[in-house]
Design a protein around this motif. Structure first.
Motif, PDB file in Angstrom:
ATOM      1  N   ALA A  90       0.831  -1.208   0.000  1.00  0.00           N
ATOM      2  CA  ALA A  90       0.000   0.000   0.000  1.00  0.00           C
ATOM      3  C   ALA A  90       0.863   1.255   0.000  1.00  0.00           C
ATOM      4  CB  ALA A  90      -0.927  -0.010   1.217  1.00  0.00           C
ATOM      5  N   VAL A  91       1.912   1.250   0.818  1.00  0.00           N
ATOM      6  CA  VAL A  91       2.797   2.416   0.907  1.00  0.00           C
ATOM      7  C   VAL A  91       3.575   2.596  -0.390  1.00  0.00           C
ATOM      8  CG1 VAL A  91       4.784   3.399   2.118  1.00  0.00           C
ATOM      9  CG2 VAL A  91       2.967   2.257   3.410  1.00  0.00           C
ATOM     10  N   VAL A  92       4.118   1.496  -0.905  1.00  0.00           N
ATOM     11  CA  VAL A  92       4.939   1.598  -2.118  1.00  0.00           C
ATOM     12  C   VAL A  92       4.082   1.966  -3.328  1.00  0.00           C
ATOM     13  CG1 VAL A  92       6.524   0.370  -3.647  1.00  0.00           C
ATOM     14  CG2 VAL A  92       6.639   0.004  -1.184  1.00  0.00           C
ATOM     15  N   MET A  93       2.870   1.433  -3.421  1.00  0.00           N
ATOM     16  CA  MET A  93       1.995   1.785  -4.534  1.00  0.00           C
ATOM     17  C   MET A  93       1.643   3.268  -4.494  1.00  0.00           C
ATOM     18  SD  MET A  93       0.330   0.949  -7.285  1.00  0.00           S
ATOM     19  CE  MET A  93      -0.072  -0.802  -7.447  1.00  0.00           C
ATOM     20  N   ALA A  94       1.270   3.772  -3.322  1.00  0.00           N
ATOM     21  CA  ALA A  94       0.950   5.199  -3.205  1.00  0.00           C
ATOM     22  C   ALA A  94       2.149   6.057  -3.599  1.00  0.00           C
ATOM     23  CB  ALA A  94       0.508   5.512  -1.782  1.00  0.00           C
ATOM     24  N   SER A  95       3.327   5.662  -3.142  1.00  0.00           N
ATOM     25  CA  SER A  95       4.532   6.422  -3.451  1.00  0.00           C
ATOM     26  C   SER A  95       4.847   6.384  -4.945  1.00  0.00           C
ATOM     27  CB  SER A  95       5.715   5.864  -2.656  1.00  0.00           C
ATOM     28  OG  SER A  95       5.505   6.021  -1.265  1.00  0.00           O
ATOM     29  N   SER A  96       4.724   5.211  -5.563  1.00  0.00           N
ATOM     30  CA  SER A  96       5.043   5.070  -6.980  1.00  0.00           C
ATOM     31  C   SER A  96       4.090   5.877  -7.848  1.00  0.00           C
ATOM     32  CB  SER A  96       4.994   3.592  -7.378  1.00  0.00           C
ATOM     33  OG  SER A  96       5.970   2.853  -6.682  1.00  0.00           O
ATOM     34  N   LEU A  97       2.809   5.831  -7.533  1.00  0.00           N
ATOM     35  CA  LEU A  97       1.842   6.608  -8.314  1.00  0.00           C
ATOM     36  C   LEU A  97       2.058   8.101  -8.130  1.00  0.00           C
ATOM     37  CD1 LEU A  97      -1.383   4.482  -7.731  1.00  0.00           C
ATOM     38  CD2 LEU A  97      -0.168   4.777  -9.906  1.00  0.00           C
ATOM     39  N   ALA A  98       2.390   8.522  -6.896  1.00  0.00           N
ATOM     40  CA  ALA A  98       2.610   9.948  -6.643  1.00  0.00           C
ATOM     41  C   ALA A  98       3.826  10.480  -7.391  1.00  0.00           C
ATOM     42  CB  ALA A  98       2.776  10.183  -5.144  1.00  0.00           C
ATOM     43  N   ALA A  99       4.833   9.634  -7.557  1.00  0.00           N
ATOM     44  CA  ALA A  99       6.080  10.076  -8.194  1.00  0.00           C
ATOM     45  C   ALA A  99       6.046   9.990  -9.714  1.00  0.00           C
ATOM     46  CB  ALA A  99       7.245   9.243  -7.660  1.00  0.00           C
ATOM     47  N   ALA A 100       5.056   9.285 -10.271  1.00  0.00           N
ATOM     48  CA  ALA A 100       5.046   9.012 -11.711  1.00  0.00           C
ATOM     49  C   ALA A 100       4.250  10.070 -12.476  1.00  0.00           C
ATOM     50  CB  ALA A 100       4.451   7.627 -11.966  1.00  0.00           C
ATOM     51  N   THR A 101       4.551  10.184 -13.747  1.00  0.00           N
ATOM     52  CA  THR A 101       3.833  11.130 -14.608  1.00  0.00           C
ATOM     53  C   THR A 101       2.603  10.498 -15.243  1.00  0.00           C
ATOM     54  OG1 THR A 101       5.306  10.532 -16.441  1.00  0.00           O
ATOM     55  CG2 THR A 101       5.901  12.467 -15.115  1.00  0.00           C
ATOM     56  N   THR A 102       2.530   9.163 -15.264  1.00  0.00           N
ATOM     57  CA  THR A 102       1.353   8.466 -15.779  1.00  0.00           C
ATOM     58  C   THR A 102       1.005   7.312 -14.839  1.00  0.00           C
ATOM     59  OG1 THR A 102       2.577   6.841 -17.101  1.00  0.00           O
ATOM     60  CG2 THR A 102       2.060   8.965 -18.159  1.00  0.00           C
ATOM     61  N   ILE A 103      -0.223   6.854 -14.923  1.00  0.00           N
ATOM     62  CA  ILE A 103      -0.654   5.718 -14.098  1.00  0.00           C
ATOM     63  C   ILE A 103       0.185   4.486 -14.411  1.00  0.00           C
ATOM     64  CG2 ILE A 103      -2.546   4.086 -13.715  1.00  0.00           C
ATOM     65  CD1 ILE A 103      -4.453   6.515 -14.130  1.00  0.00           C
ATOM     66  N   GLU A 104       0.393   4.210 -15.695  1.00  0.00           N
ATOM     67  CA  GLU A 104       1.146   3.010 -16.053  1.00  0.00           C
ATOM     68  C   GLU A 104       2.586   3.090 -15.553  1.00  0.00           C
ATOM     69  OE1 GLU A 104       1.326  -0.214 -19.621  1.00  0.00           O
ATOM     70  OE2 GLU A 104       0.583   1.807 -20.061  1.00  0.00           O
ATOM     71  N   ALA A 105       3.187   4.280 -15.614  1.00  0.00           N
ATOM     72  CA  ALA A 105       4.546   4.434 -15.087  1.00  0.00           C
ATOM     73  C   ALA A 105       4.569   4.202 -13.583  1.00  0.00           C
ATOM     74  CB  ALA A 105       5.082   5.826 -15.418  1.00  0.00           C
ATOM     75  N   GLY A 106       3.508   4.604 -12.896  1.00  0.00           N
ATOM     76  CA  GLY A 106       3.417   4.346 -11.457  1.00  0.00           C
ATOM     77  C   GLY A 106       3.348   2.866 -11.156  1.00  0.00           C
ATOM     78  N   PHE A 107       2.555   2.129 -11.929  1.00  0.00           N
ATOM     79  CA  PHE A 107       2.483   0.678 -11.748  1.00  0.00           C
ATOM     80  C   PHE A 107       3.831   0.014 -12.048  1.00  0.00           C
ATOM     81  CE2 PHE A 107      -2.353   0.662 -12.795  1.00  0.00           C
ATOM     82  CZ  PHE A 107      -2.649   0.927 -11.468  1.00  0.00           C
ATOM     83  N   GLU A 108       4.521   0.500 -13.072  1.00  0.00           N
ATOM     84  CA  GLU A 108       5.828  -0.066 -13.406  1.00  0.00           C
ATOM     85  C   GLU A 108       6.832   0.166 -12.281  1.00  0.00           C
ATOM     86  OE1 GLU A 108       6.677   1.880 -17.060  1.00  0.00           O
ATOM     87  OE2 GLU A 108       5.406   0.542 -18.271  1.00  0.00           O
ATOM     88  N   GLY A 109       6.798   1.368 -11.688  1.00  0.00           N
ATOM     89  CA  GLY A 109       7.694   1.661 -10.574  1.00  0.00           C
ATOM     90  C   GLY A 109       7.406   0.782  -9.379  1.00  0.00           C
ATOM     91  N   PHE A 110       6.128   0.540  -9.112  1.00  0.00           N
ATOM     92  CA  PHE A 110       5.746  -0.350  -8.019  1.00  0.00           C
ATOM     93  C   PHE A 110       6.304  -1.747  -8.244  1.00  0.00           C
ATOM     94  CE2 PHE A 110       2.677  -3.610  -6.640  1.00  0.00           C
ATOM     95  CZ  PHE A 110       2.714  -3.402  -5.272  1.00  0.00           C
ATOM     96  N   GLU A 111       6.161  -2.271  -9.453  1.00  0.00           N
ATOM     97  CA  GLU A 111       6.653  -3.628  -9.731  1.00  0.00           C
ATOM     98  C   GLU A 111       8.171  -3.705  -9.570  1.00  0.00           C
ATOM     99  OE1 GLU A 111       6.564  -7.089 -13.197  1.00  0.00           O
ATOM    100  OE2 GLU A 111       5.387  -5.256 -13.455  1.00  0.00           O
ATOM    101  N   ARG A 112       8.881  -2.708 -10.055  1.00  0.00           N
ATOM    102  CA  ARG A 112      10.349  -2.723  -9.905  1.00  0.00           C
ATOM    103  C   ARG A 112      10.754  -2.736  -8.437  1.00  0.00           C
ATOM    104  NH1 ARG A 112      10.093   1.097 -14.090  1.00  0.00           N
ATOM    105  NH2 ARG A 112      10.302   2.799 -12.568  1.00  0.00           N
ATOM    106  N   ALA A 113      10.017  -2.003  -7.632  1.00  0.00           N
ATOM    107  CA  ALA A 113      10.369  -1.893  -6.213  1.00  0.00           C
ATOM    108  C   ALA A 113      10.009  -3.140  -5.417  1.00  0.00           C
ATOM    109  CB  ALA A 113       9.668  -0.670  -5.607  1.00  0.00           C
ATOM    110  N   ARG A 114       9.050  -3.935  -5.891  1.00  0.00           N
ATOM    111  CA  ARG A 114       8.484  -4.980  -5.045  1.00  0.00           C
ATOM    112  C   ARG A 114       8.752  -6.408  -5.488  1.00  0.00           C
ATOM    113  NH1 ARG A 114       7.677  -4.388  -0.283  1.00  0.00           N
ATOM    114  NH2 ARG A 114       5.787  -5.612  -0.102  1.00  0.00           N
ATOM    115  N   ARG A 115       8.899  -6.671  -6.768  1.00  0.00           N
ATOM    116  CA  ARG A 115       8.861  -8.050  -7.252  1.00  0.00           C
ATOM    117  C   ARG A 115       9.911  -8.939  -6.575  1.00  0.00           C
ATOM    118  NH1 ARG A 115       6.807 -11.313 -11.274  1.00  0.00           N
ATOM    119  NH2 ARG A 115       5.713  -9.649 -12.390  1.00  0.00           N
ATOM    120  N   ALA A 116      11.157  -8.519  -6.537  1.00  0.00           N
ATOM    121  CA  ALA A 116      12.198  -9.399  -6.006  1.00  0.00           C
ATOM    122  C   ALA A 116      11.943  -9.738  -4.543  1.00  0.00           C
ATOM    123  CB  ALA A 116      13.569  -8.739  -6.165  1.00  0.00           C
ATOM    124  N   ARG A 117      11.555  -8.754  -3.733  1.00  0.00           N
ATOM    125  CA  ARG A 117      11.343  -8.989  -2.301  1.00  0.00           C
ATOM    126  C   ARG A 117      10.172  -9.944  -2.070  1.00  0.00           C
ATOM    127  NH1 ARG A 117      11.830  -7.616   2.947  1.00  0.00           N
ATOM    128  NH2 ARG A 117       9.963  -7.168   4.160  1.00  0.00           N
TER     129      ARG A 117
END
Length: 372
Positions: A285-312
């Motif tokens: 929840a925290v990482v998704m909110a942060s990724s969407l807030a930092a991104a210029t598009t919704i899809e870029a926000g989702f991509e940032g979330f996946e990069r930050a979370r998948r490995a962990r």
């Protein structure tokens, strides 16, 4: 916000533990305070064999700076309290509504509910579990849950005498001869308990045909050969979760598409043995909110979330799968497993080796506003 459970379901369901990494995520969202009192402090897991001989103990992570350790909650009570907090902050919540699918176009996204209602918005984030309808809408070829070989039962017994004999602020785990057992004493004299049974999935017909007393008789027979309090707890307790087939979701190739995204068990469901399912969702929840807030598009926000979370999260799912596999050996393998487990908890599964999981902390991007 759409919530599948109705407000009348708040006392039906099992218990789980949120470790300090998950509590820290709640705290970042200013949501720990409203629910803290619902939790039972839980500082460690104490593990023994069928004879009662100790196998090891494992800390559940470094407490928060204010001293708060891991907390164990009854799942529906915590969920209900968080829904109440969302409403207090002015967020609209629809109770008892189930989603069957999702749609999108260039202008927005929508969910389709079981009753045919269509609800629209700028984006859809599915937090709808292993059997996610949103995940299927994103990718019709998405994988389904993997049965981990265990059925799950849970209950509670009011017995202050037994509660006093159990390790305080700890889950007490027994690798039994026929099943795996866990118990947590509470400050009120209740003992929360669960049983993991290694067997084939239980069918809907068997579930419907078996009474609560029938399940308790069966669980009591599984506990009878082992040292410890479980046969008595089961006989005198109230069953709150019965015949729950346990699944995990090891890896989901597609996490998002366009305006549709996923969090929590919908993309990375670990087996309960990991102790991290709820904590992972809260971190999400925290990482998704942060990724969407930092991104210029919704899809870029989702991509940032996946990069930050998948490995962990996939690493944690693998940990849960390995832990589940230790609950299934039989016969002489049980004896050999107990000897091996003592070495594992002494040299391999230690507080230091688990720190990456429990002591992880997420932070909220300053551009992501918390509604207060």
């Amino acid at each position: 916000m759409i919530e599948a459970r109705s407000v009348t379901d708040r006392d039906e369901g099992s218990w789980f533990t949120i470790s300090p990494n998950g509590l820290a995520a709640l705290d970042v969202l200013d949501a720990l305070g409203p629910v803290r009192a619902l939790g039972v402090p839980t500082r460690r897991n104490v593990i023994v064999g069928a004879t009662g001989r100790g196998l090891g103990a494992l800390s559940l992570g470094t407490p928060l700076p204010d001293g708060t350790p891991a907390l164990s909650f009854k799942r529906p009570r915590l969920a209900g309290a968080l829904v109440d907090e969302a409403r207090r902050r002015g967020i609209e919540v629809l109770d008892g509504v189930r989603v069957s699918g999702a749609e999108q176009d260039a202008r927005g996204a929508a969910v389709v509910c079981d009753d045919g209602t269509r609800l629209t918005g700028d984006l859809v984030i599915g937090a709808d579990g292993i059997h996610s309808a949103i995940r299927t809408a994103i990718d019709p070829d998405t994988p389904t849950g993997r049965y981990v070989g265990l059925t799950n039962f849970g209950g509670v017994t009011h017995d202050p005498t037994i509660a006093a004999t159990l390790p305080a602020e700890s889950w007490y785990f027994v690798f039994g001869r026929r099943a795996f057992f866990g118990a947590l004493p509470t400050p009120t004299g209740d003992v929360v308990w669960f049983v993991n049974v290694p067997e084939a999935p239980i069918s809907g017909a068997q579930r419907s045909a078996t009474s609560e007393s029938g399940w308790r008789d069966r669980l009591g027979a599984l506990a009878a050969p082992d040292a410890g309090p479980f046969a008595g707890l089961i006989a005198r307790g109230r069953l709150e979760l019965a015949a729950d087939n346990t699944y995990d979701l090891p890896s989901v190739p597609v996490w998002h598409r366009g305006r549709l995204g996923l969090v929590g068990d919908a993309i990375h469901a670990p087996a309960p043995s990991s102790g991290q399912g709820a904590s992972m969702a809260l971190e999400d929840a925290v990482v998704m909110a942060s990724s969407l807030a930092a991104a210029t598009t919704i899809e870029a926000g989702f991509e940032g979330f996946e990069r930050a979370r998948r490995a962990r999260v996939e690493r944690i799912v693998a940990v849960g799968a390995r832990a589940s596999s230790t609950k299934t050996p039989r016969g002489i393998r049980r004896v050999l497993n107990d000897a091996a487990m003592r070495l594992v908890f002494r040299h391999v599964v230690t507080e230091k080796s688990q720190a990456w999981m429990f002591d992880h902390r997420v932070a909220l991007d300053p551009r992501a506003r918390v509604v207060g």
